[in-house]
Scaffold this motif. Structure first.
Motif, PDB file in Angstrom:
ATOM      1  N   ASN A   1       0.820  -1.207   0.000  1.00  0.00           N
ATOM      2  CA  ASN A   1       0.000   0.000   0.000  1.00  0.00           C
ATOM      3  C   ASN A   1       0.852   1.254   0.000  1.00  0.00           C
ATOM      4  O   ASN A   1       0.355   2.321   0.287  1.00  0.00           O
ATOM      5  CB  ASN A   1      -0.928   0.005   1.196  1.00  0.00           C
ATOM      6  CG  ASN A   1      -2.169  -0.796   0.907  1.00  0.00           C
ATOM      7  OD1 ASN A   1      -2.493  -1.032  -0.247  1.00  0.00           O
ATOM      8  ND2 ASN A   1      -2.840  -1.218   1.934  1.00  0.00           N
TER       9      ASN A   1
ATOM     10  N   ILE B   1      -2.939  12.189  -4.230  1.00  0.00           N
ATOM     11  CA  ILE B   1      -3.299  11.179  -3.228  1.00  0.00           C
ATOM     12  C   ILE B   1      -4.708  10.648  -3.457  1.00  0.00           C
ATOM     13  O   ILE B   1      -5.000   9.496  -3.183  1.00  0.00           O
ATOM     14  CB  ILE B   1      -3.131  11.767  -1.799  1.00  0.00           C
ATOM     15  CG1 ILE B   1      -3.423  10.737  -0.721  1.00  0.00           C
ATOM     16  CG2 ILE B   1      -4.041  12.955  -1.580  1.00  0.00           C
ATOM     17  CD1 ILE B   1      -2.382   9.721  -0.541  1.00  0.00           C
TER      18      ILE B   1
ATOM     19  N   GLU C   1      -5.528   6.688  -3.750  1.00  0.00           N
ATOM     20  CA  GLU C   1      -6.544   6.015  -2.938  1.00  0.00           C
ATOM     21  C   GLU C   1      -7.386   5.076  -3.798  1.00  0.00           C
ATOM     22  O   GLU C   1      -7.639   3.931  -3.425  1.00  0.00           O
ATOM     23  CB  GLU C   1      -7.467   7.050  -2.284  1.00  0.00           C
ATOM     24  CG  GLU C   1      -6.869   7.736  -1.093  1.00  0.00           C
ATOM     25  CD  GLU C   1      -7.800   8.802  -0.501  1.00  0.00           C
ATOM     26  OE1 GLU C   1      -8.546   9.431  -1.258  1.00  0.00           O
ATOM     27  OE2 GLU C   1      -7.759   8.998   0.710  1.00  0.00           O
TER      28      GLU C   1
ATOM     29  N   THR D   1      -5.265   2.060  -5.182  1.00  0.00           N
ATOM     30  CA  THR D   1      -4.944   1.011  -4.215  1.00  0.00           C
ATOM     31  C   THR D   1      -6.200   0.283  -3.758  1.00  0.00           C
ATOM     32  O   THR D   1      -6.114  -0.833  -3.276  1.00  0.00           O
ATOM     33  CB  THR D   1      -4.240   1.597  -2.974  1.00  0.00           C
ATOM     34  OG1 THR D   1      -5.013   2.665  -2.458  1.00  0.00           O
ATOM     35  CG2 THR D   1      -2.852   2.077  -3.303  1.00  0.00           C
TER      36      THR D   1
ATOM     37  N   GLY E   1      -4.018  10.093   2.818  1.00  0.00           N
ATOM     38  CA  GLY E   1      -5.168   9.429   2.219  1.00  0.00           C
ATOM     39  C   GLY E   1      -5.321   8.038   2.777  1.00  0.00           C
ATOM     40  O   GLY E   1      -4.475   7.542   3.516  1.00  0.00           O
ATOM     41  N   MET E   2      -6.427   7.417   2.409  1.00  0.00           N
ATOM     42  CA  MET E   2      -6.710   6.051   2.852  1.00  0.00           C
ATOM     43  C   MET E   2      -6.353   5.115   1.713  1.00  0.00           C
ATOM     44  O   MET E   2      -6.927   5.202   0.639  1.00  0.00           O
ATOM     45  CB  MET E   2      -8.201   5.974   3.175  1.00  0.00           C
ATOM     46  CG  MET E   2      -8.649   4.599   3.497  1.00  0.00           C
ATOM     47  SD  MET E   2      -8.038   4.095   5.076  1.00  0.00           S
ATOM     48  CE  MET E   2      -9.307   4.735   6.117  1.00  0.00           C
ATOM     49  N   LEU E   3      -5.378   4.244   1.958  1.00  0.00           N
ATOM     50  CA  LEU E   3      -4.884   3.386   0.888  1.00  0.00           C
ATOM     51  C   LEU E   3      -5.310   1.946   1.139  1.00  0.00           C
ATOM     52  O   LEU E   3      -5.388   1.504   2.278  1.00  0.00           O
ATOM     53  CB  LEU E   3      -3.363   3.466   0.805  1.00  0.00           C
ATOM     54  CG  LEU E   3      -2.824   4.887   0.644  1.00  0.00           C
ATOM     55  CD1 LEU E   3      -1.351   4.923   0.930  1.00  0.00           C
ATOM     56  CD2 LEU E   3      -3.107   5.403  -0.743  1.00  0.00           C
ATOM     57  N   GLY E   4      -5.548   1.232   0.052  1.00  0.00           N
ATOM     58  CA  GLY E   4      -5.901  -0.177   0.168  1.00  0.00           C
ATOM     59  C   GLY E   4      -7.344  -0.367   0.571  1.00  0.00           C
ATOM     60  O   GLY E   4      -8.140   0.560   0.586  1.00  0.00           O
ATOM     61  N   ARG E   5      -7.680  -1.616   0.869  1.00  0.00           N
ATOM     62  CA  ARG E   5      -9.060  -1.922   1.223  1.00  0.00           C
ATOM     63  C   ARG E   5      -9.090  -3.061   2.216  1.00  0.00           C
ATOM     64  O   ARG E   5      -8.116  -3.789   2.372  1.00  0.00           O
ATOM     65  CB  ARG E   5      -9.853  -2.303  -0.023  1.00  0.00           C
ATOM     66  CG  ARG E   5      -9.450  -3.646  -0.537  1.00  0.00           C
ATOM     67  CD  ARG E   5      -9.948  -3.926  -1.917  1.00  0.00           C
ATOM     68  NE  ARG E   5     -11.396  -3.788  -2.010  1.00  0.00           N
ATOM     69  CZ  ARG E   5     -12.097  -4.259  -3.040  1.00  0.00           C
ATOM     70  NH1 ARG E   5     -11.496  -4.896  -4.025  1.00  0.00           N
ATOM     71  NH2 ARG E   5     -13.381  -4.104  -3.095  1.00  0.00           N
TER      72      ARG E   5
ATOM     73  N   GLU F   1      -6.258  -2.074   4.643  1.00  0.00           N
ATOM     74  CA  GLU F   1      -6.439  -0.636   4.556  1.00  0.00           C
ATOM     75  C   GLU F   1      -5.480   0.097   5.502  1.00  0.00           C
ATOM     76  O   GLU F   1      -5.286  -0.334   6.633  1.00  0.00           O
ATOM     77  CB  GLU F   1      -7.869  -0.335   4.962  1.00  0.00           C
ATOM     78  CG  GLU F   1      -8.384   0.995   4.526  1.00  0.00           C
ATOM     79  CD  GLU F   1      -9.881   1.091   4.798  1.00  0.00           C
ATOM     80  OE1 GLU F   1     -10.604   1.439   3.884  1.00  0.00           O
ATOM     81  OE2 GLU F   1     -10.308   0.800   5.919  1.00  0.00           O
ATOM     82  N   GLU F   2      -4.922   1.188   5.064  1.00  0.00           N
ATOM     83  CA  GLU F   2      -4.062   1.960   5.952  1.00  0.00           C
ATOM     84  C   GLU F   2      -4.024   3.426   5.533  1.00  0.00           C
ATOM     85  O   GLU F   2      -4.309   3.771   4.396  1.00  0.00           O
ATOM     86  CB  GLU F   2      -2.647   1.382   5.988  1.00  0.00           C
ATOM     87  CG  GLU F   2      -1.977   1.274   4.650  1.00  0.00           C
ATOM     88  CD  GLU F   2      -0.616   0.615   4.770  1.00  0.00           C
ATOM     89  OE1 GLU F   2       0.341   1.336   5.010  1.00  0.00           O
ATOM     90  OE2 GLU F   2      -0.529  -0.612   4.617  1.00  0.00           O
TER      91      GLU F   2
ATOM     92  N   GLY G   1      -1.927   6.707   4.783  1.00  0.00           N
ATOM     93  CA  GLY G   1      -0.562   6.979   4.353  1.00  0.00           C
ATOM     94  C   GLY G   1      -0.529   8.022   3.266  1.00  0.00           C
ATOM     95  O   GLY G   1      -1.547   8.617   2.904  1.00  0.00           O
TER      96      GLY G   1
ATOM     97  N   TYR H   1       1.215   7.221   0.324  1.00  0.00           N
ATOM     98  CA  TYR H   1       1.563   6.395  -0.840  1.00  0.00           C
ATOM     99  C   TYR H   1       2.985   6.648  -1.302  1.00  0.00           C
ATOM    100  O   TYR H   1       3.828   5.774  -1.196  1.00  0.00           O
ATOM    101  CB  TYR H   1       0.582   6.560  -1.996  1.00  0.00           C
ATOM    102  CG  TYR H   1       0.765   5.483  -3.040  1.00  0.00           C
ATOM    103  CD1 TYR H   1       0.543   4.149  -2.722  1.00  0.00           C
ATOM    104  CD2 TYR H   1       1.182   5.780  -4.334  1.00  0.00           C
ATOM    105  CE1 TYR H   1       0.737   3.151  -3.656  1.00  0.00           C
ATOM    106  CE2 TYR H   1       1.372   4.779  -5.277  1.00  0.00           C
ATOM    107  CZ  TYR H   1       1.149   3.465  -4.935  1.00  0.00           C
ATOM    108  OH  TYR H   1       1.347   2.481  -5.837  1.00  0.00           O
TER     109      TYR H   1
END
Lengths: 254, 560
Positions: free
Chosen positions: A32, A104, A108, A111, B53-57, B61-62, B64, B66
């Motif tokens: 991520n 960003i 988002e 990812t 931002g919110m990364l992944g799902r 999810e985290e 970061g 990026y």
């Protein structure tokens, strides 16, 4: 004595669990966060190609000009097709520039969706369905057969750069389980296709791979010769008569 | 076994998240994060820097950035207060103290002219951290990074003892009695008009009152405050205050920023402007050197030329101001340093007149000050008699002013430096009188909108240092011109005679008369472009220049 035996039993149970825990699977193809590499870094220039510029305009025209960011998913998809099946960080920055949001916000999205690959994939990216119906019908064997035939691990690209195998969640073909989807990035966004191969067997997937390697286009859909699309094997067994009109449908009388 | 197994029963995969590097202020322990996205919302909605931002799902999810990126916001420290689990914590404060060991003192901040309400948490003689205090009229619940993290500067470069520079050029620690005797003696040797006093940007109103009274008693009236320029306009309070009020800036729907970069000069005022831009879709026009804004703005030009165009209605932005319901014009206090400031002000006032900026129900003509002492200094009338008082000084009393041009001081002048940090002016000083910093004294400050607020002592003074006004009171006694006040109450009685608004604590006293009644200026406006008033957001005064954390911020966050 009793205590020791209980402890021993506990250790055994724990051992059993630990083994299954190691088999836990990771669905994401990449981390991520981004790590700079020579072929994937923000300083790398990236632009949509000449013919894709027109497509970008067309995609943007589908959304109101004050909601440009709605185009982020179709644009990322286009960028992925153009860049051989994966999206480098500079392509995400380019999409952010086009839809006028902070980078960003694009990271988002990229990812979040597992269909966006952020590491290299093969020209033919094979996605094995791993959800319950397919798993019951033997999708693990299908994946094992593919990985063994190609000599790679999951999400690894073969040495010739042609194939990679990934896993996906339910693609809605449970009636024809097990299935794989093949994303074809061999001809850029022009020749891009995304086909389902259903009712596959470990033998059949290897055949499909070999046909793809030769440049042939194996017929997509169900691979069981005795079925028509999602129909039952050997033809219909019920609902054979002419369909009757529903009873009590005299609308005038109502 | 009686107490259960000594091993955990958790055999699943333990989720763990890589810590992010967000810079020298915010430490991350990302495994604690519960993905509430408060920090993401703060960064994009209030700070206006879309880094997080919110990364992944799903379980992957985290939070970061990026890409490897530091959080380059002047309000980034507030995510520490916002984080409910401590995933984002204060890097300088981490593991330094337990919060039940701390004593909280409700005070105000003096590193800029906003006067943010803060709580100073101290342990014994040490300031351990600074937190914001809710004040919806000033800083809401946020403070800038400079306010929050400047406190380590209070422990370094401090002046402990009175010192006299010997013939060899070295300072020698002496007793207060000796130091004051030397200063009083020299003060009587020079002519009264050669005595000059300069108050610093961190000075409180009480000490400025005492300094002015002392110099007046000695027969001199050359007392000024740094940052206010050579001939400050102190007659009309509306000429140097943020007349709209910080909170009411939210109601404005068009801004004209003249030579001011609010993001650097007053981060909390900038947050209000951003709020207006987000909620009222306010238009922002900016005249000044190229700078970064964290909201949509239009760079109209760099100098008075553009200002003239707007005044004459030739510029497209002039219609934006005219058509606005609540237009606000903000002039930067950096313009005070210009020779032609009166001309600049009169052009701005003509824009204000034509666009109906000053009405009975709305006063949109503002000055944004730079330093905590400026408003109180002008309220108290710290206006020098002549333009070049420092150049002709034989006896210069510097009360914490560290941004003076030291080359201007004549070489035969006797310089007394009274302050808490061994900063730039100490190099030229003949005598050093150590005083207390804002965390160590009770002092009155007026912020840029004319709101009177008070600091309270949180920690004891360092070494032999004394409160500023007490030093001047003692000096007056030694010099034989005894000032008639012996306590803070007495000196406030004296302040009440000069500027009664400085006694109505925590209240904002708006200016009574509008500056539109000023006489016409004599000087022509020069066409030299406006300059940036502050180069480095993190280092503006002696405390922040001594701070290690601010130095790290300068090195890491401001590099391009």
């Amino acid at each position: 004595m009793l205590a020791r035996r209980a402890a021993q039993r506990l250790a055994e149970i724990r051992q059993a669990f630990r083994h299954s825990a190691q088999a836990s699977r990771s669905l994401s193809t990449a981390l991520n966060y981004h790590i700079d590499t020579p072929d994937n870094n923000p300083n790398m220039p990236w632009k949509f190609s000449e013919q894709n510029q027109g497509k970008v305009k067309e995609i943007l025209s589908q959304y109101p000009s004050n909601y440009k960011q709605s185009a982020v998913i179709p644009l990322l998809d286009l960028a992925q097709q153009q860049h051989g099946g994966w999206i480098p960080v500079s392509a995400m920055n380019e999409v952010a520039r086009i839809v006028e949001v902070a980078p960003i916000r694009v990271y988002e999205v990229a990812t979040f969706y597992s269909m966006f690959n952020r590491i290299t994939v093969g020209k033919y990216h094979l996605l094995v369905c791993g959800t319950t119906p397919c798993m019951i019908r033997g999708s693990r064997d299908i994946e094992d057969a593919l990985l063994k035939h190609l000599g790679v691990k999951r999400n690894e690209v073969t040495k010739d750069g042609l194939f990679s195998v990934g896993e996906m969640e339910c693609m809605g073909c449970c009636v024809n389980a097990p299935m794989i989807a093949v994303a074809d990035y061999s001809n850029g966004s022009e020749g891009y296709s995304y086909n389902y191969y259903e009712d596959v067997t470990p033998k059949r997937v290897v055949e499909i791979v070999e046909m793809l390697r030769k440049g042939e286009k194996p017929p997509h859909g169900t691979q069981n010769p005795n079925r028509i699309k999602a129909g039952p094997e050997g033809g219909n067994t019920t609902l054979l008569s002419e369909p009757q009109p529903p009873p009590c449908r005299n609308l005038e009388a109502c | 076994m009686a107490f259960g197994s000594d091993r955990g029963r958790f055999t699943e995969m333990k989720r763990s998240v890589v810590d992010k590097n967000l810079g020298p202020l915010v430490k991350t322990v990302m495994t604690r994060c519960i993905q509430c996205t408060r920090c993401v919302r703060f960064a994009s909605e209030i700070a206006g820097t879309q880094d997080l931002g919110m990364l992944g799902r799903g379980s992957g999810e985290e939070i970061g950035t990026y890409v490897e990126k530091l959080m380059t916001s002047e309000l980034s420290g507030n995510v520490i207060d916002i984080c409910p689990v401590g995933a984002l914590t204060s890097k300088p404060f981490a593991f330094k103290a337990r919060n039940w060991e701390l004593k909280g003192t409700e005070s105000i901040d003096v590193t800029d002219a906003v006067g943010s309400n803060i709580r100073i948490d101290s342990r014994g003689p040490e300031v351990m951290r600074i937190l914001p205090r809710l004040n919806e009229d000033v800083n809401e619940e946020w403070i800038s990074d400079k306010t929050r993290f400047c406190y380590d500067g209070l422990k370094r470069q401090r002046l402990n003892d009175p010192m006299i520079r010997g013939p060899d050029g070295r300072f020698k620690a002496v007793s207060w009695r000796d130091a004051l005797a030397v200063v009083a003696e020299v003060m009587h040797q020079v002519k009264p008009e050669e005595i000059v006093g300069v108050a610093g940007k961190l000075s409180d109103a009480e000490s400025m009152m005492a300094l002015k009274d002392l110099l007046n008693k000695m027969g001199s009236n050359s007392v000024s405050c740094e940052g206010n320029g050579v001939q400050p306009q102190a007659d009309l309070r509306s000429g140097y205050l943020l007349n709209t009020g910080i909170a009411d800036l939210e109601k404005a729907d068009a801004f004209l920023l003249v030579g001011t970069q609010p993001r650097i000069e007053a981060a909390m005022v900038n947050a209000r402007i951003r709020k207006a831009v987000r909620s009222n879709f306010a238009k922002v026009g900016y005249i000044g050197p190229a700078t970064e804004f964290n909201y949509d703005s239009e760079h109209l030009g760099t100098g008075p030329q553009t200002l003239l165009e707007i005044a004459e209605g030739r510029h497209p932005f002039s219609s934006a101001i005219k058509n606005a319901k609540n237009p606000a014009i903000i002039i930067g206090a950096g313009i005070f340093e210009r020779e032609d400031k009166d001309a600049v002000f009169s052009v701005v006032e003509s824009i204000a007149k034509s666009a109906n900026v000053v009405r009975p129900d709305w006063n949109g003509l503002n000055v944004l000050l730079l330093h905590a002492a400026q408003a109180a200094a002008l309220d108290l009338g710290l206006v020098p008699e002549s333009d070049n008082s420092i150049e002709s000084a034989k006896f210069l009393y510097i009360m914490g002013a560290d941004d003076l041009n030291l080359d201007k001081i004549p070489s035969d002048a006797f310089v007394v430096y009274q302050g808490h940090h061994g900063d730039q002016s100490v190099y030229r000083a003949n005598v050093i009188l150590p005083s207390s910093a804002f965390t160590e004294k009770e002092g009155t400050y007026a912020n840029t909108e004319g709101r009177t607020q008070q600091t309270l002592p949180a920690v004891p003074t360092v070494g032999d240092a004394r409160d500023d006004w007490k030093i001047i009171r003692a000096l007056s006694e030694v010099a034989g011109v005894r000032l008639p006040y012996d306590s803070l109450l007495d000196i406030r009685e004296r302040m009440k005679m000069v500027a009664p608004n400085l006694l109505s604590m925590d209240e904002r006293e708006p200016a009574t008369f509008s500056s539109l009644i000023k006489p016409e200026p004599k000087k022509e406006m020069s066409m030299t472009p406006f300059k940036a008033a502050i180069e480095n957001f993190y280092m503006t005064d002696s405390i922040t220049r001594a701070s290690k954390i601010m130095a790290q911020c300068t090195a890491q966050l401001l590099k391009k």
